[in-house]
Structure formats: C-alpha cells, structure tokens
Scaffold this active site. Structure first.
Site, PDB file in Angstrom:
ATOM      1  N   GLY A  73      -6.127  -3.848 -42.765  1.00 19.14           N
ATOM      2  CA  GLY A  73      -6.203  -3.453 -44.169  1.00 19.14           C
ATOM      3  C   GLY A  73      -5.375  -2.214 -44.485  1.00 19.14           C
ATOM      4  CD  GLN A 181     -16.006  -1.984 -46.797  1.00 17.82           C
ATOM      5  OE1 GLN A 181     -17.011  -2.680 -46.617  1.00 17.82           O
ATOM      6  NE2 GLN A 181     -15.509  -1.220 -45.845  1.00 17.82           N
ATOM      7  CB  ALA A 202      -9.834 -10.480 -39.832  1.00 19.62           C
ATOM      8  CG  HIS A 203     -12.544  -5.197 -38.649  1.00 15.22           C
ATOM      9  ND1 HIS A 203     -13.421  -4.148 -38.505  1.00 15.22           N
ATOM     10  CD2 HIS A 203     -11.499  -4.718 -39.346  1.00 15.22           C
ATOM     11  CE1 HIS A 203     -12.907  -3.075 -39.096  1.00 15.22           C
ATOM     12  NE2 HIS A 203     -11.750  -3.398 -39.602  1.00 15.22           N
ATOM     13  CB  CYS A 327     -21.277  16.490 -39.128  1.00 18.59           C
ATOM     14  SG  CYS A 327     -21.599  18.224 -39.400  1.00 18.59           S
TER      15      CYS A 327
END
Lengths: 388, 144
Positions: A73, A181, A202-203, A327
């Site tokens: 992406g 997304q 893809a993931h 953090c």
C-alpha cells in the site's frame, strides 16, 4: 491463557484458502512471467488472472491496463503522489489531502513540498471527517490531485468518498483514495464512486504481506517509481512477486465476495465493544464516527492512563491490541490523527485501538470486556492524575 | 523490545502507591509528553529513607524505571539517594530501548524533586508536593 488477536488493522492472518492458492507458485509453477517458455507463461497467466480478480472486486473496466501490482500500500501511495506530481506539473503544482492520512501519503506530501509543490491539508472535524464541500472550496486551477483516504487506519472513520469523487470529476481534478483499510471490508466501486486511483494492500484482508495494487483509471499516466524492466506495462520494474500476486487475487475475491456476511457480523461485535466499554469503564471517550466507521474498528481514549501501558497489560493477558500512544511510535508526540480531531495531548496518549477480523468471535469480545476493566482500574490506581 | 527485568517491574511494580506519613513528595514530567512520575519519601530522624512509594502515568518503561528507582533508594541515606543516576536505573533494569532513556532521567529527577521537598519542609516553607514540570523535547528518531 486465551489468545485474542485484535490488531487486524495492523495486519491479518493469511486465509488458508489463499495459502493453498499460493503454494504451487513457490515450488511448481516458478517460472518468470516475462519468459516465453511454458513455465513462464503459466506464471504469466496466474498474474493475469489475479489482475482480473482485482479489477472485478473494484468494479474496474480494464484489468490489463488499469491494475498495477506493487510491493504494498505504501508503495502504491508513493507512486500516485510522486507520479502525478511529476507527470502533470505543467498543469500545476497544487495537491489537496487531509491531515489524518496515513504517513505513506503525508510524508510523501512533505517530500513534494520540499520539491516546490504546494499541499493543502484539509482539517477534519471531531469525528475525523472532511466534507466534499471542503474539497470543492480548496480546488484551484492549478490543483492536480486530491488524495483522501477511504477509511482511517486509527479511528476507522469513513470519508464521504462518492461525494468527493463527484466533486473532483465535476471540476476535472484527479481523485486518489488510499483504501488500504477499506478494501475487502466495505463495498467499493471505482466507477460508481468516481475514483480515479486507489491503493490497496493484500495483508489487510487476509492476504499475504509485501504485495499491493494500484488502480489507475484508463487515460491517466503515472510514470514508473521503480525503473528497470517492462513489467506491469513499464509501470513497475522488477520480477513479479507471483505467489504474492496470486494470493492477493484470491484474498480480494474471497474478502469482497463475503462482505455481505462478514461486515454485519463484525459491525455487531464492534458495536458490542463500543456500547459495553463505556458501561464498564468510567471516563472513556469513543474516537471516530459512531456509525460512519469501518466494521472492525474500535478506538477509545481512556483517561488518566497511557496507551502503551494498556497494551502491555493486555498482552500479558493474551490480548494483542494497538494504541495511538507516542510510546508505541518511537516519537514523543501522540497520534497525529487524534490531535487533528482536537483531542488534547494527555487524552490522545491514552488511546486504545481494537480491530476485529473475519476470525474474531463473540467469545473474543467477551474476553476483552472481562479483562479490560480490571487493567484500567489497576493502571488508574498507579496514576498520579487519577483521583477517585 | 523490553528486557525481562523491565517487564517484571512493569507487571509487578515495587513500592507502588502513596506512603502514609511521607515527608518528601515530588512530581516531575508532564501529561503532554506522556509521562508523569510522583515520588513519596518517608525519611526518619537519622536521614534514612525508611519508606518510599511512587505513582506514574506513562509507558512500560516509565513504570519500570519508577519502580526500580524506589528499590535503589529504599533504606539508603538521603546523601546516597542524591547520588542516584539515570544510568544506574538503566543498568539495574538490564537496559532500556534508546527511545525510552528519557524515562530513566525522569526517575532520577523525581527522586531529586522529592528530596528537595523534604529539605524545604524541614525549613518550614514547602507545599505538600514539589511539582516540577519538565518536558523532554528530544530529537525525533529518523522515520522508517
């Protein structure tokens, strides 16, 4: 201990059917798609088939000319911004985006600013949305690109994409959406929504990592970001990641084919978390739009405690989640998205993101609801800011 | 990312909470940066830190460094406690990621602030808690 994975916006588990589709392309059909021999042509056919699967899932007209496979992406976003800027600079050097984009877009825009381009960052409202009217008002004669994300990776807010698409089409400005997304989770049709360019990965929908795609409407010219070969119609050099591309094709087919079953189920689980968390834990705030949001996204600010501590405690209890806390990012500033939505720093530091996937169950949600209140209570007891 | 020692102090913080009868209290950091540490000391007539406690708003490293700092000064004299350095805290925790070193600095500062408050109270001029607002504007690590 029960293990619950609620970080599907970061990445998802590979679907077993997808893995099965990919496997032969590692060991048996390993030819180079550019080769003329049979093993090469078999690989070429597999890539062409995956291109059809992507085109069909997005409602694109011409798979062969409109779908470009990339390394993910971020690469697709870089390719659009840098490519359009380079190719259409004679028309103008003005780009419009929002202040809640993924860093793949924001940092690339900052690079372009250093190269002499002008970027307008449209400010979002308290829910993380912009309006089509804001886009219309910002378009100038020298505007060459509008880039607005489909669904926000942190707070899940969906942008009014069809309306923005209509405005851009009417004004004759190219419209790109980072839909990393959203693809596979909400219905997308590039023709109906007037989307000129779209990035996906893809993931994020149970496909493999390291492979993505870019839809570019026929007639728009994007120069190559990576040069050195004629692959992808000279748009992306390098031997194709054949197993990855096959996996992307299968994953997008499965994900887009089951939105009507998965989205309502996930939305119900999401809304259970959104309803129950404020009932169980006082002084929390939902981040993002209550209804116009991705089916799997839950994001809360939990006052008086810090995000990374919440994540570590959840992890000790078997729950994998995420935070917009400074953090977790290695910088001291909390999430640019939460700050853009007007949250004060101290509240932005205490955010928790839970993102559901196809495999999330009701029991997973119940386990989170069982564990989270005790963790918050414990961290608040430790906090000098909290007074009961 | 964190050592076992850091995770141990995060999951099982030592000396967490306010100390009854504390006569030296200091608070450092600010919520904007994401860390606040409050340190409570109970110093006896011989100048020995009899009891110590902490409260912390912050990340895992902030909690662990506060917890470790209390362990390192408990039972020690004020003079010894003043010698506590952030690197001693880091060493005792068997290391911290570079981005988290500022937490150990904060722990050292929290001990100092509490001791300052103890001395000020002895002179009869201090408020309940010595609050020092500190920010740690460090150079941002390179992206990617």
């Amino acid at each position: 201990m029960r293990q619950v994975y609620m970080d599907n916006a970061a990445t998802t588990a590979l679907n077993k059917e997808v893995l099965e589709a990919m496997t032969p392309y590692f060991t048996e059909i390993y030819g180079n798609p550019s080769s003329l021999h049979t093993p090469g042509q078999l690989a070429h056919k597999a890539v062409a088939n995956a291109r059809q699967q992507v085109a069909k899932a997005l409602g694109a007209e011409d798979a062969e000319r409109e779908i470009i496979f990339t390394g993910g992406g971020s690469e697709a976003d870089n390719m659009v911004l840098l490519g359009i800027a380079q190719r259409y600079q004679k028309k103008g050097k003005h780009i419009i985006t929002t202040n809640v984009e993924h860093h793949a877009v924001l940092y690339t825009c900052q690079r372009l600013e250093k190269m002499g381009y002008e970027v307008t960052y449209l400010p979002v409202d308290e829910y993380g949305r912009i309006t089509a009217q804001q886009v219309a008002d910002a378009i100038r004669p020298d505007t060459i690109l509008v880039s607005v994300m489909f669904g926000n990776n942190e707070v899940g807010t969906l942008m009014p994409i069809p309306e923005i698409g209509a405005v851009c089409r009417e004004k004759g400005v190219f419209f790109h959406t980072d839909a990393v997304q959203a693809v596979g989770h909400v219905h997308i049709n590039v023709k109906e929504m007037n989307i000129d360019m779209l990035s996906l990965s893809a993931h994020k929908f149970h496909g493999p990592k390291g492979v993505g795609a870019l839809y570019v409407r026929k007639g728009i010219v994007i120069p190559a970001l990576i040069t050195g070969g004629a692959q992808e119609h000279n748009k992306r050099a390098g031997t194709e990641n054949v197993p990855g591309i096959v996996g992307l094709g299968k994953a997008i087919e499965l994900a887009c084919g089951s939105i009507d079953e998965n989205a309502p189920r996930m939305t119900r689980l999401r809304d259970k978390l959104i309803t129950r968390i404020p009932e169980l834990i006082p002084e929390v705030k939902l981040n993002g739009h209550p209804t116009e949001r991705l089916p799997g996204n839950v994001n809360f600010s939990i006052k008086y405690i810090e995000g990374e501590s919440i994540l570590l405690m959840l992890d000790l209890n078997g729950i994998a989640a995420s935070s917009g806390s400074a953090c977790t990012s290695g910088s001291l500033d909390p999430s640019h998205v939460l700050l853009a939505m007007g949250l004060p720093h101290e509240i932005a530091h205490g955010s928790l993101r839970l993102t559901l996937g196809d495999d999330t169950t009701e029991e997973d949600v119940d386990y989170v609801l069982e564990v989270l209140p005790a963790i918050v209570k414990r961290l608040r007891a430790m906090s000098p800011l909290y007074h009961e | 990312m964190y050592t076992e020692k850091v995770m141990d102090h995060f999951a099982h913080p030592r000396n967490m909470g306010e100390v009854e009868g504390a006569n030296g209290v200091g608070m450092v950091g600010n919520a904007k940066c994401g860390d606040i540490m409050q340190m409570f000391l109970k110093v006896n007539d011989d100048g020995i830190i009899e009891d110590v406690g902490f409260k912390t708003f912050g990340c895992g490293a902030a909690v662990a460094t506060s917890s470790m700092a209390t362990e390192l000064i408990k039972g020690k004299s004020i003079d010894e406690a003043l010698k506590l350095t952030n690197s001693a805290v880091v060493e005792a925790l068997e290391g911290l990621p570079p981005a988290k070193l500022h937490c150990s600095v904060l722990a050292e500062e929290a001990v100092r602030a509490a001791i300052d408050n103890y001395y000020a109270r002895k002179e009869g001029k201090a408020e309940e808690c010595n609050t020092v607002t500190t920010g740690h504007e460090e150079e941002k690590p390179a992206e990617d």
